[in-house]
Scaffold this motif. Structure first.
Motif, PDB file in Angstrom:
ATOM      1  N   VAL A  20       0.870  -1.172   0.000  1.00 39.16           N
ATOM      2  CA  VAL A  20       0.000   0.000   0.000  1.00 39.16           C
ATOM      3  C   VAL A  20       0.904   1.217   0.000  1.00 39.16           C
ATOM      4  CG1 VAL A  20      -1.748   1.294   1.251  1.00 39.16           C
ATOM      5  CG2 VAL A  20      -1.858  -1.209   1.195  1.00 39.16           C
ATOM      6  N   SER A  21       0.709   2.087  -0.984  1.00 41.18           N
ATOM      7  CA  SER A  21       1.616   3.212  -1.177  1.00 41.18           C
ATOM      8  C   SER A  21       0.865   4.539  -1.187  1.00 41.18           C
ATOM      9  CB  SER A  21       2.367   3.041  -2.504  1.00 41.18           C
ATOM     10  OG  SER A  21       3.134   4.185  -2.815  1.00 41.18           O
ATOM     11  N   LYS A  22       1.555   5.588  -0.726  1.00 36.04           N
ATOM     12  CA  LYS A  22       1.024   6.947  -0.795  1.00 36.04           C
ATOM     13  C   LYS A  22       1.875   7.808  -1.733  1.00 36.04           C
ATOM     14  CE  LYS A  22      -0.972   6.789   3.857  1.00 36.04           C
ATOM     15  NZ  LYS A  22      -1.026   7.396   5.195  1.00 36.04           N
ATOM     16  N   SER A  23       2.693   7.156  -2.557  1.00 33.55           N
ATOM     17  CA  SER A  23       3.575   7.880  -3.463  1.00 33.55           C
ATOM     18  C   SER A  23       2.777   8.749  -4.431  1.00 33.55           C
ATOM     19  CB  SER A  23       4.457   6.911  -4.255  1.00 33.55           C
ATOM     20  OG  SER A  23       3.675   6.080  -5.078  1.00 33.55           O
ATOM     21  N   LYS A  24       3.305   9.941  -4.712  1.00 37.49           N
ATOM     22  CA  LYS A  24       2.572  10.896  -5.537  1.00 37.49           C
ATOM     23  C   LYS A  24       2.781  10.676  -7.025  1.00 37.49           C
ATOM     24  CE  LYS A  24       2.531  14.544  -2.042  1.00 37.49           C
ATOM     25  NZ  LYS A  24       2.898  15.940  -1.727  1.00 37.49           N
ATOM     26  N   HIS A  25       3.900  10.049  -7.400  1.00 39.27           N
ATOM     27  CA  HIS A  25       4.129   9.812  -8.821  1.00 39.27           C
ATOM     28  C   HIS A  25       5.051   8.617  -9.034  1.00 39.27           C
ATOM     29  CE1 HIS A  25       7.669  12.256  -7.746  1.00 39.27           C
ATOM     30  NE2 HIS A  25       8.274  11.591  -8.710  1.00 39.27           N
ATOM     31  N   CYS A  26       4.998   8.094 -10.237  1.00 39.62           N
ATOM     32  CA  CYS A  26       5.869   6.992 -10.639  1.00 39.62           C
ATOM     33  C   CYS A  26       6.314   7.270 -12.066  1.00 39.62           C
ATOM     34  CB  CYS A  26       5.104   5.661 -10.556  1.00 39.62           C
ATOM     35  SG  CYS A  26       6.084   4.229 -11.017  1.00 39.62           S
ATOM     36  N   ASN A  27       7.620   7.325 -12.305  1.00 41.96           N
ATOM     37  CA  ASN A  27       8.146   7.648 -13.628  1.00 41.96           C
ATOM     38  C   ASN A  27       7.831   6.549 -14.643  1.00 41.96           C
ATOM     39  OD1 ASN A  27       9.278  10.093 -12.771  1.00 41.96           O
ATOM     40  ND2 ASN A  27      11.160   9.085 -12.094  1.00 41.96           N
ATOM     41  N   ILE A  28       7.885   6.897 -15.913  1.00 44.95           N
ATOM     42  CA  ILE A  28       7.543   5.940 -16.959  1.00 44.95           C
ATOM     43  C   ILE A  28       8.556   4.792 -17.001  1.00 44.95           C
ATOM     44  CG2 ILE A  28       8.733   7.300 -18.762  1.00 44.95           C
ATOM     45  CD1 ILE A  28       6.436   6.383 -20.658  1.00 44.95           C
ATOM     46  N   HIS A  29       8.039   3.569 -17.022  1.00 45.41           N
ATOM     47  CA  HIS A  29       8.892   2.387 -16.970  1.00 45.41           C
ATOM     48  C   HIS A  29       8.126   1.194 -17.540  1.00 45.41           C
ATOM     49  CE1 HIS A  29       6.379   2.052 -13.385  1.00 45.41           C
ATOM     50  NE2 HIS A  29       6.643   0.752 -13.379  1.00 45.41           N
ATOM     51  N   PHE A  30       8.798   0.044 -17.612  1.00 44.93           N
ATOM     52  CA  PHE A  30       8.111  -1.182 -17.997  1.00 44.93           C
ATOM     53  C   PHE A  30       8.844  -2.375 -17.399  1.00 44.93           C
ATOM     54  CE2 PHE A  30      11.458  -1.115 -21.130  1.00 44.93           C
ATOM     55  CZ  PHE A  30      11.671  -2.433 -21.507  1.00 44.93           C
ATOM     56  N   HIS A  31       8.177  -3.504 -17.373  1.00 44.52           N
ATOM     57  CA  HIS A  31       8.751  -4.764 -16.914  1.00 44.52           C
ATOM     58  C   HIS A  31       7.934  -5.893 -17.519  1.00 44.52           C
ATOM     59  CE1 HIS A  31       5.410  -4.110 -14.184  1.00 44.52           C
ATOM     60  NE2 HIS A  31       6.029  -3.073 -13.657  1.00 44.52           N
ATOM     61  N   GLY A  42      -8.348   8.955  -3.042  1.00 42.19           N
ATOM     62  CA  GLY A  42      -7.877   9.998  -3.939  1.00 42.19           C
ATOM     63  C   GLY A  42      -8.091   9.684  -5.403  1.00 42.19           C
ATOM     64  N   GLU A  43      -7.143  10.126  -6.218  1.00 39.43           N
ATOM     65  CA  GLU A  43      -7.281  10.037  -7.664  1.00 39.43           C
ATOM     66  C   GLU A  43      -5.892  10.030  -8.289  1.00 39.43           C
ATOM     67  OE1 GLU A  43      -9.126  13.036 -11.065  1.00 39.43           O
ATOM     68  OE2 GLU A  43     -10.149  12.866  -9.119  1.00 39.43           O
ATOM     69  N   MET A  44      -5.722   9.322  -9.403  1.00 41.65           N
ATOM     70  CA  MET A  44      -4.458   9.344 -10.121  1.00 41.65           C
ATOM     71  C   MET A  44      -4.722   9.388 -11.619  1.00 41.65           C
ATOM     72  SD  MET A  44      -2.824   5.475 -10.294  1.00 41.65           S
ATOM     73  CE  MET A  44      -2.482   5.289  -8.554  1.00 41.65           C
ATOM     74  N   GLU A  45      -3.767   9.938 -12.345  1.00 41.17           N
ATOM     75  CA  GLU A  45      -3.835   9.931 -13.792  1.00 41.17           C
ATOM     76  C   GLU A  45      -2.494   9.455 -14.336  1.00 41.17           C
ATOM     77  OE1 GLU A  45      -2.587  14.582 -14.677  1.00 41.17           O
ATOM     78  OE2 GLU A  45      -4.687  13.962 -14.888  1.00 41.17           O
ATOM     79  N   GLY A  46      -2.489   9.029 -15.580  1.00 36.40           N
ATOM     80  CA  GLY A  46      -1.257   8.546 -16.180  1.00 36.40           C
ATOM     81  C   GLY A  46      -1.510   7.934 -17.536  1.00 36.40           C
ATOM     82  N   HIS A  78      -3.929  10.696  -0.929  1.00 34.95           N
ATOM     83  CA  HIS A  78      -3.907   9.641  -1.942  1.00 34.95           C
ATOM     84  C   HIS A  78      -3.304   8.362  -1.368  1.00 34.95           C
ATOM     85  CE1 HIS A  78      -3.387   7.568  -5.759  1.00 34.95           C
ATOM     86  NE2 HIS A  78      -2.172   7.263  -5.339  1.00 34.95           N
ATOM     87  N   GLU A  79      -3.853   7.229  -1.821  1.00 39.03           N
ATOM     88  CA  GLU A  79      -3.325   5.927  -1.411  1.00 39.03           C
ATOM     89  C   GLU A  79      -3.744   4.894  -2.455  1.00 39.03           C
ATOM     90  OE1 GLU A  79      -3.198   4.385   2.910  1.00 39.03           O
ATOM     91  OE2 GLU A  79      -4.916   3.365   1.986  1.00 39.03           O
ATOM     92  N   HIS A  80      -2.837   3.992  -2.777  1.00 38.06           N
ATOM     93  CA  HIS A  80      -3.192   2.920  -3.707  1.00 38.06           C
ATOM     94  C   HIS A  80      -2.465   1.638  -3.335  1.00 38.06           C
ATOM     95  CE1 HIS A  80       0.513   4.573  -5.568  1.00 38.06           C
ATOM     96  NE2 HIS A  80       0.728   3.332  -5.971  1.00 38.06           N
ATOM     97  N   CYS A  81      -3.054   0.541  -3.730  1.00 38.32           N
ATOM     98  CA  CYS A  81      -2.451  -0.775  -3.524  1.00 38.32           C
ATOM     99  C   CYS A  81      -1.780  -1.185  -4.831  1.00 38.32           C
ATOM    100  CB  CYS A  81      -3.527  -1.787  -3.131  1.00 38.32           C
ATOM    101  SG  CYS A  81      -2.913  -3.481  -2.951  1.00 38.32           S
ATOM    102  N   CYS A  82      -0.513  -1.533  -4.745  1.00 37.55           N
ATOM    103  CA  CYS A  82       0.255  -1.934  -5.929  1.00 37.55           C
ATOM    104  C   CYS A  82       0.556  -3.432  -5.855  1.00 37.55           C
ATOM    105  CB  CYS A  82       1.560  -1.136  -6.001  1.00 37.55           C
ATOM    106  SG  CYS A  82       2.619  -1.613  -7.388  1.00 37.55           S
ATOM    107  N   VAL A  83       0.194  -4.149  -6.906  1.00 37.61           N
ATOM    108  CA  VAL A  83       0.426  -5.592  -6.974  1.00 37.61           C
ATOM    109  C   VAL A  83       1.298  -5.885  -8.190  1.00 37.61           C
ATOM    110  CG1 VAL A  83      -0.623  -7.880  -7.093  1.00 37.61           C
ATOM    111  CG2 VAL A  83      -1.868  -5.993  -6.013  1.00 37.61           C
TER     112      VAL A  83
END
Length: 265
Positions: A20-31, A42-46, A78-83
């Motif tokens: 569970v993260s409260k990070s405000k942004h994540c740079n463009i990447h891939f895996h 909250g809300e996020m866009e991308g 803001h808060e989101h769960c990252c899996v």
């Protein structure tokens, strides 16, 4: 500086990752792993693979393997769960998709809350891997039963690009150039440069120096009084002028200012 980074260390991790993260942004990447982002507050866009999204509370953002993606928080708190589902585990799901995947935004909020109840089990990360895999089979089964799928968009050069990026990640401390890398992979240097820039959205030299900066700063933040000049040369920079130029591009300040801000946080 908006360049695509390959998460080499993430792909080497064979364990299911949930946080569970409260990070405000994540740079463009891939895996090469599947990724699920569940917006809990909250809300996020991308963007996912070039497709923009705006996700609100109880929306799910789904990222297929190899898709480039990034997100920014647009509403506080803001808060989101990252899996992150590792390649070894996701291989069991790929056959079910039949060369398809989910749209990036899954926004049936009432249905999604059933998924949240599974992902946010407090003891999830302490469960045996086989049990966690069972839960993820349930999650993917529910998603496939409820949401429509779309055709997968992949590049025939994806595997080659990953080989190149892995090589850079493992050899960033060495004298890497367009000539040496093109020769390493058996390509004409002009074709190699064009291929790299088309996928990574950045020229080769800049990408290599960004990787060097990332490793350098990971080392610097762990030291009480880091010797920046020594770290720069240890991490593959051929001059301090080159190091400072790229540091300013990436962080927009001096190394001492950046480290001070990190310590304050």
């Amino acid at each position: 500086m908006k360049n695509v980074l390959y998460e080499n260390t993430r792909d080497k991790d064979s364990a299911l990752y949930i946080s569970v993260s409260k990070s405000k942004h994540c740079n463009i990447h891939f895996h090469r792993n599947f990724e699920i982002l569940y917006v809990t507050r909250g809300e996020m866009e991308g963007e996912v693979n070039g497709v923009p999204f705006n996700a609100q509370e109880d929306d799910i953002v789904f990222v297929s393997n190899y898709y480039t993606h990034y997100h920014n928080c647009t509403q506080e708190p803001h808060e989101h769960c990252c899996v992150i589902v590792p390649a070894g585990m996701s291989a069991d799901f790929i056959g079910k998709f039949k060369n398809k995947t989910f749209p990036c935004l899954l926004n049936d909020k009432e249905f999604n809350r059933k998924i949240k109840d599974i992902l946010l089990i407090p003891e999830f990360n302490s469960m045996p891997e086989l049990v966690k895999k069972g839960y993820m089979m349930v999650v993917f089964g529910m998603l496939l039963d409820h949401y429509d799928t779309v055709e997968v968009e992949t590049s025939p050069d994806t595997e080659l690009i990953i080989q190149i990026l892995n090589y850079i990640e493992d050899n960033y401390q060495k004298d890497l150039t367009l000539d040496t890398l093109a020769k390493q992979f058996g390509y004409n240097k002009y074709y190699f440069s064009k291929l790299f820039s088309r996928y990574v959205k950045e020229n080769l030299t800049t990408y290599i120096n960004i990787i060097r900066l990332q490793h350098l700063m990971k080392q610097a933040v762990k030291q009480s009084k880091p010797n920046i000049a020594s770290l720069a040369f240890d991490n593959g920079f051929d001059s301090l002028a080159t190091f400072y130029r790229y540091f300013s591009k990436m962080y927009g300040c001096s190394p001492s200012e950046y480290l001070s801000s990190i310590k304050k946080d």
